[in-house]
Scaffold this active site. Structure first.
Site, short mmCIF file in Angstrom:
data_model
loop_
_atom_site.label_atom_id
_atom_site.label_comp_id
_atom_site.label_asym_id
_atom_site.label_seq_id
_atom_site.Cartn_x
_atom_site.Cartn_y
_atom_site.Cartn_z
N CYS A 1 -37.02 17.04 -74.39
CA CYS A 1 -37.79 17.33 -73.17
C CYS A 1 -39.29 17.44 -73.42
CB CYS A 1 -37.27 18.59 -72.49
SG CYS A 1 -37.64 20.12 -73.40
N CYS B 1 -34.44 23.13 -72.44
CA CYS B 1 -33.47 22.15 -71.93
C CYS B 1 -32.08 22.31 -72.56
CB CYS B 1 -33.98 20.73 -72.15
SG CYS B 1 -34.04 20.21 -73.89
N HIS C 1 -21.49 33.72 -81.75
CA HIS C 1 -22.89 34.07 -81.92
C HIS C 1 -23.76 32.92 -82.40
CE1 HIS C 1 -21.81 38.64 -82.33
NE2 HIS C 1 -21.62 38.15 -81.13
N CYS D 1 -39.89 19.74 -78.53
CA CYS D 1 -38.49 19.32 -78.42
C CYS D 1 -38.42 17.81 -78.28
CB CYS D 1 -37.83 20.01 -77.22
SG CYS D 1 -36.16 19.43 -76.86
N CYS E 1 -33.11 24.13 -77.97
CA CYS E 1 -34.32 24.20 -77.16
C CYS E 1 -34.06 25.18 -76.01
CB CYS E 1 -34.71 22.83 -76.61
SG CYS E 1 -36.11 22.88 -75.45
#
Length: 353
Positions: A225, A204, A193, A222, A201
């Site tokens: 990206c 990406c 989990h 992020c 992110c």
């Protein structure tokens, strides 16, 4: 912790706690009542108490662990009644009607992102103050002895990594957050989990260590990206919409296939520290029970309230045979599996590094 499979399960009947009061009193009856005091009938099934001393030496151990393993370290459980459990804390903080479980749904996260992020930050702070328990160290010793097939954990506290970070799956590249999708190795701790001390992110799938102290929100773009409002804590939620991002492309299905394969080759599968009040844990039990070879693989429910936990899973499944349980703590059970007094100084030093 919450998970995709937990949110997708419907129609699972949950027994009322009152229904088990008389049963639990029977389990605690004096030994002179005979074997009948250790056996209860739940629906069409029986739950049977197994004394700890009656367990033999096992060479191929498969573990599925839950919040009861980390609770002695100071990490709250999710479903225990009271305001100190995560559900209780969430209910109080957000003044939720019913259960605080709703805060751990993706729908709540999507609507109240900053509030949910703030709560997960508080979880992360609690986890950072915790230290591995004797149970975590015993798992590492089982792994070092070559007796642990794998440890699948529903916990998101990452305490296992403080004992042996090299045993954590899914593993990531050193130079980026890309999740490696290689199969887990024997003895790995498989995080089903996610991990509240990491971020991911959703655009990406880049994974990073959560800054400490954690920022009030994770609104910064992020770093990989540049996507905005895509970074979040890397934990699975109910009705999860970004499972591939949280676990890594293909990792979730790999984990489930490997769990079923491991169940076929284990001497014993122990569900340790699970109350089976959440449908995700029941689904894992179902998967293992279907895959395990009858007569060759023993399934055990390990919990200080073992009779209640076993009754929960028995009432939620339709297997013909009963459920065996051991009503001891995770520390006691895993130390017994080692079958000897162990020197934990080496692992203590590892945890302090």
């Amino acid at each position: 912790m919450a998970g995709g499979s937990d949110g997708n399960t419907t129609g699972v009947k949950r027994p009322r706690r009152r229904a088990f009061k008389a049963c639990l009193q029977a389990l605690q009856a004096p030994d002179d009542l005979g074997e009948s005091s250790n056996t209860l009938t739940t629906g069409s099934q029986q739950t049977t108490r197994v004394p700890l001393d009656a367990l033999p030496h096992y060479s191929h151990v498969l573990l599925v662990t839950g919040a009861g393993v980390s609770h002695p370290a100071g990490v709250p459980t999710f479903t225990d009644s009271g305001k100190q459990a995560w559900y209780g804390k969430a209910k109080k903080k957000f003044k939720l009607s019913g259960s605080g479980k709703r805060m751990f749904s993706y729908a709540f996260f999507a609507k109240y992102r900053d509030d949910a992020t703030s709560f997960f930050n508080e979880m992360a702070k609690t986890v950072r103050r915790a230290t591995p328990t004797e149970a975590h160290k015993s798992v590492a010793h089982l792994r070092a002895a070559g007796r642990l097939l794998r440890n699948y954990t529903l916990n998101v506290d990452n305490l296992d990594a403080l004992v042996d970070s090299q045993a954590i799956y899914p593993r990531r590249c050193d130079t980026s957050g890309t999740v490696l999708t290689k199969l887990p190795k024997r003895g790995d701790v498989v995080q089903l989990h996610g991990n509240v001390l990491e971020t991911v992110c959703e655009t990406c799938s880049t994974i990073a260590t959560l800054a400490y102290p954690p920022p009030p929100n994770l609104s910064a773009p992020c770093s990989a990206c540049g996507a905005c409002d895509s970074v979040r804590h890397r934990i699975m939620l109910y009705d999860e919409k970004a499972e591939e991002a949280v676990l890594g492309a293909g990792v979730g299905s790999t984990m489930m296939r490997q769990l079923a394969e491991d169940a076929k080759s284990a001497d014993v599968v122990a569900f340790v520290g699970l109350s089976f009040e959440q449908s995700a844990s029941v689904e894992y039990y179902r998967k293992v029970r279907r895959a395990a070879i009858p007569g060759a693989t023993r399934l055990l429910v390990v919990n200080p309230d073992g009779g209640l936990a076993a009754s929960n899973v028995a009432s939620a499944t339709s297997f013909d045979t009963g459920v065996e349980y051991v009503d001891v703590t995770a520390d006691e059970f895993l130390a017994h599996l080692l079958n000897k007094d162990v020197n934990l100084s080496m692992l203590d030093n590892d945890a302090q590094r």
